[in-house]
Design an enzyme around this catalytic site. Sequence first.
Site, PDB file in Angstrom:
ATOM      1  N   CYS A   7     -10.520 -48.430  53.796  1.00 24.10           N
ATOM      2  CA  CYS A   7     -10.355 -47.104  54.397  1.00 24.10           C
ATOM      3  C   CYS A   7      -9.857 -46.118  53.343  1.00 24.10           C
ATOM      4  CB  CYS A   7      -9.383 -47.169  55.574  1.00 24.10           C
ATOM      5  SG  CYS A   7      -9.008 -45.562  56.310  1.00 24.10           S
ATOM      6  N   CYS A  34      -7.010 -43.879  54.411  1.00 22.99           N
ATOM      7  CA  CYS A  34      -5.705 -44.550  54.488  1.00 22.99           C
ATOM      8  C   CYS A  34      -5.106 -44.769  53.102  1.00 22.99           C
ATOM      9  CB  CYS A  34      -5.845 -45.901  55.182  1.00 22.99           C
ATOM     10  SG  CYS A  34      -6.641 -45.835  56.795  1.00 22.99           S
ATOM     11  N   ASP A  35      -5.928 -45.184  52.140  1.00 25.38           N
ATOM     12  CA  ASP A  35      -5.395 -45.670  50.865  1.00 25.38           C
ATOM     13  C   ASP A  35      -5.857 -44.904  49.626  1.00 25.38           C
ATOM     14  OD1 ASP A  35      -3.959 -48.074  51.914  1.00 25.38           O
ATOM     15  OD2 ASP A  35      -5.971 -48.609  52.566  1.00 25.38           O
TER      16      ASP A  35
END
Length: 318
Positions: free
Chosen positions: A145, A148-149
């Site tokens: 993701c 997300c990261d």
Amino acid sequence: MSSRVLGQIFDCIIIGGGPAGYTAAIYLARAEIKHILFTGFQPGGQLISTKKIENYPGFKDGISGYNLMESFKAQSEKFGTQVKYNSVVKIKINRKPKVMNMHETVLDNSLKIKTKAIIIATGANTRYLNIENEKKLIGKGLYTCANCDGYFFKEKKVAVIGGGDKAAEESIYLSNICKKVYIIIRDNKMKASKILQKQVVNINNVEIFYNHKVRKLIGKQKLQAIYCKNRTNNRTYLFHVEAIFLAIGQIPNTLICKPNIKLDKDGYIITKSTITNIPGIFAAGDVQDSSYRQAITSAASGCISAIEVEKYLRTEVE
């Protein structure tokens, strides 16, 4: 299995212990609807492998996926949710026309439990490459993701694996953060929509490599490079990157839905809101969401499914 469960008939059984399942449990508990949650084989869902989440509201310094899901669980239990670490392996659907459908779930220990409603929140699993060193580097350079990261790789070189819409979208997102983005595509063309393809090819720090297959991930404690092979000329290439983001699809956990609950061509549960084609059966989270796949959208659909269950139970009584 506790004696509290044996012989009981529940208003609702929740299958899955991720953001969708626990949020549904919190809403059902507060509505005093008799329910139980079975976590399945991966309590907490995919978030458990995420070291730090910075885009979930309410945590200004971020929070680990494990701690976030433990908080979800504790909150649901505070309001009275029974959480059991079993898997539901089968759903038996009752289609009696004159009374409320009393469905039955079969657990991995062969125990059968009856319920008036079911929320399926079994999530989806990332489709991995199945190559050497892959599982060892999850969270250590291998991610699923970008939203997300990706933030953790500012001004770094990264790679996106895949050629569909998700790969294009994640590459566009990463191009605004990272120094260089390599898109590694196994086929000779992108499958992303034309508008996304046009955006990607016009970004200066994005470079696309067609007909390349990832053969090996290099690194022990963290990712250092990816080893690829060109499928047309058999030449090998080494991409020195600090992170790769897999965008080759997900596999929804819908085995227990077959053959009665309708699925789309990719295996996701077809829903209207969170309502399936079977009265009394609802679906929430990634198992019915092929587009967004975020913790917050899963939690939101869990909330919606619980409200729909409450309406369903009330309507059937009336």
